[in-house]
Structure formats: structure tokens, C-alpha cells
Design an enzyme around this catalytic site. Structure first.
Site, PDB file in Angstrom:
ATOM      1  N   TRP A 102       4.440   0.370  15.073  1.00  0.00           N
ATOM      2  CA  TRP A 102       3.706   1.379  15.843  1.00  0.00           C
ATOM      3  C   TRP A 102       4.293   2.783  15.636  1.00  0.00           C
ATOM      4  CZ3 TRP A 102       1.957  -0.775  21.284  1.00  0.00           C
ATOM      5  CH2 TRP A 102       1.437  -2.058  21.129  1.00  0.00           C
TER       6      TRP A 102
ATOM      7  N   TYR B   7      -2.981  -6.894   5.229  1.00  0.00           N
ATOM      8  CA  TYR B   7      -1.917  -5.880   5.201  1.00  0.00           C
ATOM      9  C   TYR B   7      -0.542  -6.546   5.381  1.00  0.00           C
ATOM     10  CZ  TYR B   7       1.084  -2.164   7.116  1.00  0.00           C
ATOM     11  OH  TYR B   7       2.142  -1.307   7.379  1.00  0.00           O
TER      12      TYR B   7
ATOM     13  N   ALA C 139       2.652   3.459   0.605  1.00  0.00           N
ATOM     14  CA  ALA C 139       2.130   2.154   1.031  1.00  0.00           C
ATOM     15  C   ALA C 139       0.633   2.239   1.246  1.00  0.00           C
ATOM     16  CB  ALA C 139       2.801   1.727   2.347  1.00  0.00           C
ATOM     17  N   TYR C 140      -0.008   1.089   1.144  1.00  0.00           N
ATOM     18  CA  TYR C 140      -1.411   0.967   1.579  1.00  0.00           C
ATOM     19  C   TYR C 140      -1.330   0.602   3.056  1.00  0.00           C
ATOM     20  CZ  TYR C 140      -6.293  -0.537   1.701  1.00  0.00           C
ATOM     21  OH  TYR C 140      -7.629  -0.663   1.991  1.00  0.00           O
TER      22      TYR C 140
ATOM     23  N   ASP D 216       2.385   7.844  -8.967  1.00  0.00           N
ATOM     24  CA  ASP D 216       1.580   6.736  -8.452  1.00  0.00           C
ATOM     25  C   ASP D 216       2.455   5.493  -8.632  1.00  0.00           C
ATOM     26  OD1 ASP D 216      -0.059   4.562  -8.125  1.00  0.00           O
ATOM     27  OD2 ASP D 216      -1.720   5.357  -9.312  1.00  0.00           O
TER      28      ASP D 216
ATOM     29  N   THR E 214       6.782  -4.103   8.087  1.00  0.00           N
ATOM     30  CA  THR E 214       5.999  -4.040   9.330  1.00  0.00           C
ATOM     31  C   THR E 214       6.209  -5.247  10.248  1.00  0.00           C
ATOM     32  OG1 THR E 214       3.704  -4.102  10.118  1.00  0.00           O
ATOM     33  CG2 THR E 214       4.079  -5.020   7.965  1.00  0.00           C
ATOM     34  N   ASP E 215       5.967  -5.014  11.525  1.00  0.00           N
ATOM     35  CA  ASP E 215       5.953  -6.108  12.508  1.00  0.00           C
ATOM     36  C   ASP E 215       4.786  -7.071  12.233  1.00  0.00           C
ATOM     37  OD1 ASP E 215       4.258  -3.935  13.121  1.00  0.00           O
ATOM     38  OD2 ASP E 215       4.219  -4.396  15.267  1.00  0.00           O
TER      39      ASP E 215
HETATM   40  N1  LIG Z   1       2.213   3.735  10.546  1.00  0.00           N
HETATM   41  C1  LIG Z   1       2.623   2.659  11.213  1.00  0.00           C
HETATM   42  O1  LIG Z   1       2.272   2.440  12.376  1.00  0.00           O
HETATM   43  C2  LIG Z   1       3.536   1.655  10.537  1.00  0.00           C
HETATM   44  C3  LIG Z   1       3.941   0.523  11.246  1.00  0.00           C
HETATM   45  C4  LIG Z   1       4.789  -0.385  10.628  1.00  0.00           C
HETATM   46  C5  LIG Z   1       5.221  -0.157   9.334  1.00  0.00           C
HETATM   47  N2  LIG Z   1       4.801   0.947   8.654  1.00  0.00           N
HETATM   48  C6  LIG Z   1       5.273   1.150   7.283  1.00  0.00           C
HETATM   49  O2  LIG Z   1       5.997   2.376   7.251  1.00  0.00           O
HETATM   50  C7  LIG Z   1       5.832   3.009   5.987  1.00  0.00           C
HETATM   51  C8  LIG Z   1       5.386   4.451   6.173  1.00  0.00           C
HETATM   52  O3  LIG Z   1       4.125   4.472   6.823  1.00  0.00           O
HETATM   53  P1  LIG Z   1       3.364   5.842   7.144  1.00  0.00           P
HETATM   54  O4  LIG Z   1       2.939   5.779   8.571  1.00  0.00           O
HETATM   55  O5  LIG Z   1       4.159   6.993   6.673  1.00  0.00           O
HETATM   56  O6  LIG Z   1       2.061   5.659   6.229  1.00  0.00           O
HETATM   57  P2  LIG Z   1       1.036   6.771   5.694  1.00  0.00           P
HETATM   58  O7  LIG Z   1       1.087   7.980   6.566  1.00  0.00           O
HETATM   59  O8  LIG Z   1      -0.255   6.067   5.488  1.00  0.00           O
HETATM   60  O9  LIG Z   1       1.631   7.188   4.286  1.00  0.00           O
HETATM   61  C9  LIG Z   1       1.539   6.367   3.154  1.00  0.00           C
HETATM   62  C10 LIG Z   1       1.618   7.254   1.928  1.00  0.00           C
HETATM   63  O10 LIG Z   1       1.596   6.405   0.777  1.00  0.00           O
HETATM   64  C11 LIG Z   1       0.879   7.111  -0.214  1.00  0.00           C
HETATM   65  N3  LIG Z   1       0.384   6.201  -1.255  1.00  0.00           N
HETATM   66  C12 LIG Z   1      -0.599   5.272  -1.159  1.00  0.00           C
HETATM   67  N4  LIG Z   1      -0.767   4.669  -2.352  1.00  0.00           N
HETATM   68  C13 LIG Z   1       0.137   5.216  -3.201  1.00  0.00           C
HETATM   69  C14 LIG Z   1       0.456   5.024  -4.567  1.00  0.00           C
HETATM   70  N5  LIG Z   1      -0.190   4.124  -5.321  1.00  0.00           N
HETATM   71  N6  LIG Z   1       1.440   5.756  -5.113  1.00  0.00           N
HETATM   72  C15 LIG Z   1       2.096   6.693  -4.393  1.00  0.00           C
HETATM   73  N7  LIG Z   1       1.844   6.932  -3.089  1.00  0.00           N
HETATM   74  C16 LIG Z   1       0.870   6.201  -2.509  1.00  0.00           C
HETATM   75  C17 LIG Z   1      -0.265   7.793   0.530  1.00  0.00           C
HETATM   76  O11 LIG Z   1      -0.713   8.875  -0.234  1.00  0.00           O
HETATM   77  P3  LIG Z   1      -2.288   9.194  -0.378  1.00  0.00           P
HETATM   78  O12 LIG Z   1      -2.743   9.490   1.013  1.00  0.00           O
HETATM   79  O13 LIG Z   1      -2.313  10.361  -1.305  1.00  0.00           O
HETATM   80  O14 LIG Z   1      -2.905   7.959  -0.944  1.00  0.00           O
HETATM   81  C18 LIG Z   1       0.451   8.247   1.800  1.00  0.00           C
HETATM   82  O15 LIG Z   1       0.952   9.556   1.644  1.00  0.00           O
HETATM   83  C19 LIG Z   1       4.871   2.122   5.205  1.00  0.00           C
HETATM   84  O16 LIG Z   1       5.616   1.269   4.383  1.00  0.00           O
HETATM   85  C20 LIG Z   1       4.165   1.320   6.270  1.00  0.00           C
HETATM   86  O17 LIG Z   1       3.710   0.078   5.775  1.00  0.00           O
HETATM   87  C21 LIG Z   1       3.963   1.859   9.230  1.00  0.00           C
END
Ligand SMILES: NC(=O)c1ccc[n+]([C@@H]2O[C@H](COP(=O)([O-])OP(=O)(O)OC[C@H]3O[C@@H](n4cnc5c(N)ncnc54)[C@H](OP(=O)(O)O)[C@@H]3O)[C@@H](O)[C@H]2O)c1
Length: 287
Positions: A153, A128, A63-64, A39, A104-105
Site C-alpha cells: 500500500w 500481478y 515494474a508493471y 527499458d 509486494t504483499d
Molecule cells: N504502489 C504500491 O502500492 C506498491 C505496493 C507493493 C509493492 N509495490 C512495488 O514497489 C515498486 C515501486 O512501485 P511504484 O509505486 O513506484 O510503481 P509506479 O509508480 O507504477 O512506477 C513503476 C515505474 O516502472 C516503469 N516501468 C514500467 N515498465 C518498464 C520497463 N519495461 N522498463 C523500465 N521502466 C519501466 C514505469 O514507467 P512508465 O510509466 O514510463 O511505463 C514507472 O515509472 C514496484 O516494484 C511495485 O511492484 C508497489
């Protein structure tokens, strides 16, 4: 020499893209940790882990990411996206590990009419975005040996994302009302993971902040249209332009990222978002 790479948040969308790549990369000792194993908000979890093993790279996929919920869970969003990231940066610095992080954007307010560069002023308009920006700032204040990739995205064959949800809706033959009010760039998360792996393998030290996306721009409606087109579903659903739906969190109307710095520094070509959607559909979904 075998490098040891820790991936936190390993069961999320991007974490799974790294897991897929890892299967083919035997010269790296991969340590994939999901939220139940590390965590990132727990200083003790992080300290104990870094004590138990020499880590060369920490790729933080944790990430959240719930943009809507973050508005009512501000404290939790900042705890994960900012304070935990500060902790991680301090621990990486102490243990001489390179930290690779994603942002993020949504750090931008969307008032620009042209793609945002790394030098452009930030001004997040939702919780966020503000929490992610604070995390970025902690990293750049604390340690030099870092890469931060702002991306937009994200989609892939893993996790919950727009690409998969449109394909699912097409199967249900649903009516889709999709907004044209935001313009950005869909980005294949696998491509981001591939770039990071390349940097690790070549021991790249061009540390800093970079924008990463596929090339081009579109709206959510345009993205949905393309997904339906390439999957042969345009006649199976009724796709409407609809800007009436109100979200809880404000979103930038324009958040296209300028990727020039990344292209020039790493000399790596990035495909157009349209070609990338087609490629993913053909390779992962159709077969
Ligand atoms: N998805 C998008 O469209 C997007 C766009 C721009 C930037 N990003 C960035 O890209 C990165 C990857 O995004 P993603 O799409 O892979 O997100 P995701 O699918 O939501 O994955 C985030 C992961 O973080 C874990 N997590 C949350 N709280 C945690 C904690 N306290 N300790 C350890 N793990 C924790 C979650 O696990 P649990 O589910 O078990 O909580 C989940 O597996 C992030 O930094 C996000 O901000 C994403």
C-alpha cells in the site's frame, strides 16, 4: 570512494522518492533512468548501459504495477516483473553490482489472520502477485548480493496513489464508497527509499528478502478516514463503507506484513502508519 547507483524506473512513485533523497547525497553518483532511457525488458539496453559505466548498486523501481490490467495483460506483466528482472539479476551478477528490488504483499493469498513473515508460504491470487513472485524467485536463484523488499500500500507525494486521490476527492467534495474488505498496512514510499539509502551508505551485506511497511494495520476505509481526518476534511465528504464493488483482480483480504526481521536486522525504527500519514500531510501537502 564515490559509489555509482543506477535507479531504473526512475520516474515512478518510488523512483521519485530516490530522486528527492539524491539531492542531498553528493557522495553518490546517481544515474536515474526512466523507461525511455532504459527499458528493463531490453537486454541490449541493460548490457550497453552496464558496459558504459561501472555500477555498484542497481535499484530496480521499474515494474508493471497495474493490478487490474495485469489480468488481461498477463504476458506483459510477466515480461516486466519476472523475465526482465531475471535479465537484470544476471547482468548485476556479471558486473558484480548489488541488486535492490521491490515486491509486494500480493504474493500472499490473504487467508492468514496474523501478519505474514518472510518464511510463510506464498500463494498469489492474481496475475500481478504471481509475476512479482516469479521475479523474486529469479533474483534469489541467480545472485547472492541482493535485497528484496516486499512492501504494501505505498503512498507518497509522488505519482498516483490512494493518499493523493483521497485528498483530491475531498477537494471535489465527493461521495466516497470505500471497502473494508481488505486489511493491510499503508506505507510511506519515502521511508523505504531512506532505508535503502542507509544500507548503501553503510555497505550493508545482510542480503536477502525482507518485509517492509510502516507498523500497524487498517482497511482501505480506515486509511481513507485517517487521510480525511488529518486534512480536516471529514465534514467535506460523505465517506461510506462499501464492499459491493467488484474488482477484476482478486485481492488478498489480509496482507499485513510482519516486519520483525527487518527491525531486528537493520535496527531501524518504523513509525505507525497513522503517524506517517500525518507527517507526510504536514510536511508535503499542507505547506
Ligand atoms: N504502489 C504500491 O502500492 C506498491 C505496493 C507493493 C509493492 N509495490 C512495488 O514497489 C515498486 C515501486 O512501485 P511504484 O509505486 O513506484 O510503481 P509506479 O509508480 O507504477 O512506477 C513503476 C515505474 O516502472 C516503469 N516501468 C514500467 N515498465 C518498464 C520497463 N519495461 N522498463 C523500465 N521502466 C519501466 C514505469 O514507467 P512508465 O510509466 O514510463 O511505463 C514507472 O515509472 C514496484 O516494484 C511495485 O511492484 C508497489
Amino acid at each position: 570512494m564515490i559509489k555509482t547507483v543506477l535507479v531504473t524506473g526512475a520516474s515512478g512513485q518510488l523512483g521519485k522518492c530516490f530522486q528527492k533523497l539524491a539531492a542531498r547525497e553528493e557522495e553518490i553518483d546517481w544515474l536515474f533512468m526512466d523507461s525511455s532511457e532504459i527499458d528493463i525488458t531490453s537486454t541490449r539496453d541493460l548490457r550497453d548501459f552496464f558496459k558504459s559505466k561501472r555500477i555498484d548498486y542497481c535499484i530496480n523501481c521499474a515494474a508493471y504495477t497495474n493490478v487490474e490490467k495485469a489480468e488481461s495483460e498477463k504476458e506483459r506483466a510477466f515480461q516486466i516483473n519476472a523475465e526482465a528482472v531475471k535479465n537484470l539479476a544476471e547482468i548485476c551478477k556479471k558486473n558484480r553490482a548489488v541488486l535492490i528490488h521491490f515486491s509486494t504483499d500480493y504474493v500472499f493469498d490473504g487467508t492468514s489472520k496474523i501478519p505474514y513473515s518472510e518464511a510463510d508460504p506464498t500463494n498469489p491470487i492474481n496475475v500481478y502477485g504471481a509475476s512479482k513472485l516469479k521475479g523474486e524467485n529469479y533474483i534469489s536463484d541467480i545472485l547472492t548480493d541482493h535485497f528484496i523488499f516486499r512492501t504494501s500500500w505505498l503512498y507518497s507525494e509522488f505519482g498516483h496513489n490512494f493518499f493523493k486521490s483521497i485528498l483530491n476527492k475531498a477537494e471535489e467534495r465527493a461521495v466516497l464508497n470505500i471497502t473494508t474488505a481488505q486489511t493491510g498496512t499503508p506505507t510511506n514510499a519515502n521511508h523505504l527509499a531512506q532505508l535503502v539509502l542507509m544500507l548503501i551508505k553503510e555497505k550493508n551485506t545482510n542480503f536477502g528478502l525482507y518485509h517492509f511497511s510502516n507498523s500497524g494495520e487498517t482497511t482501505w476505509y480506515g486509511f481513507a478516514y485517517e487521510i480525511l481526518k488529518i486534512s480536516g476534511n471529514l465534514n467535506n465528504v460523505q465517506l461510506n463503507k462499501d464492499d459491493s464493488y467488484k474488482t477484476i483482480a482478486a485481492r488478498p483480504t489480509y496482507s499485513v506484513l510482519d516486519i520483525t526481521k527487518l527491525l531486528e536486522t537493520f535496527k531501524t525504527p518504523l513509525k505507525s502508519w497513522e503517524d506517517t500519514v500525518l507527517e507526510l500531510y504536514k510536511s508535503e501537502i499542507k505547506n
